[in-house]
Design a protein around this motif. Structure first.
Motif, PDB file in Angstrom:
ATOM      1  N   ALA A   1       0.732   4.254  -2.722  1.00 14.82           N
ATOM      2  CA  ALA A   1       0.484   5.631  -2.282  1.00 14.82           C
ATOM      3  C   ALA A   1       1.655   6.538  -2.649  1.00 14.82           C
ATOM      4  O   ALA A   1       1.449   7.668  -3.108  1.00 14.82           O
ATOM      5  N   ARG A   2       2.877   6.060  -2.466  1.00  7.23           N
ATOM      6  CA  ARG A   2       4.056   6.874  -2.797  1.00  7.23           C
ATOM      7  C   ARG A   2       4.085   7.206  -4.280  1.00  7.23           C
ATOM      8  O   ARG A   2       4.337   8.355  -4.667  1.00  7.23           O
TER       9      ARG A   2
ATOM     10  N   GLU B   1       0.825  -1.209   0.000  1.00 11.09           N
ATOM     11  CA  GLU B   1       0.000   0.000   0.000  1.00 11.09           C
ATOM     12  C   GLU B   1       0.857   1.256   0.000  1.00 11.09           C
ATOM     13  O   GLU B   1       0.523   2.241  -0.654  1.00 11.09           O
ATOM     14  N   TRP B   2       1.968   1.227   0.746  1.00 12.22           N
ATOM     15  CA  TRP B   2       2.880   2.378   0.787  1.00 12.22           C
ATOM     16  C   TRP B   2       3.452   2.650  -0.597  1.00 12.22           C
ATOM     17  O   TRP B   2       3.520   3.799  -1.034  1.00 12.22           O
TER      18      TRP B   2
END
Length: 118
Positions: free
Chosen positions: A101-102, A97-98
């Motif tokens: 999102a990044r 998820e990171w």
């Protein structure tokens, strides 16, 4: 840019995942977890004890980690924490998820060179 990230909402929102990352390689006790995070951040982020222990309690309640008492040492017995399979799954999910999102945030906030030069 050698600024502290102590108050960064982005970092604070990832504390559980950061703790899980430390426990992926070895079981550890509180003070050592703090030292590992400080080392991994190259002294740019200091995790405070109250934040650490509230995260550890939450992660243990959610069955992401388990605790056990180690052998008695000079300072007394230490409580060690180990990651569970559920914790490993959460770590992998949060990292994925990171990344998504990044990548999205990079696209949203990046200004093209020609626009920037105007």
């Amino acid at each position: 840019m050698d600024e502290s990230l102590q108050n960064s909402d982005l970092v604070r929102g990832s504390i559980d995942t950061i703790i899980l990352s430390v426990l992926l390689t070895n079981d550890n006790y509180g003070y050592q977890i703090i030292k590992e995070i400080d080392k991994k951040s190259q002294n740019r982020f200091e995790l405070k004890e109250p934040t650490l222990y509230s995260s550890l309690r939450r992660l243990e309640k959610q069955k992401m980690i388990e605790s056990y008492w180690g052998e008695e040492t000079q300072g007394g017995r230490r409580k060690y924490y180990s990651i569970t399979e559920l914790g490993r799954e959460l770590y992998r999910k949060n990292c994925a998820e990171w990344e998504l999102a990044r990548n999205l945030i990079d696209r949203l906030i990046r200004v093209e060179k020609d626009v920037e030069e105007r």
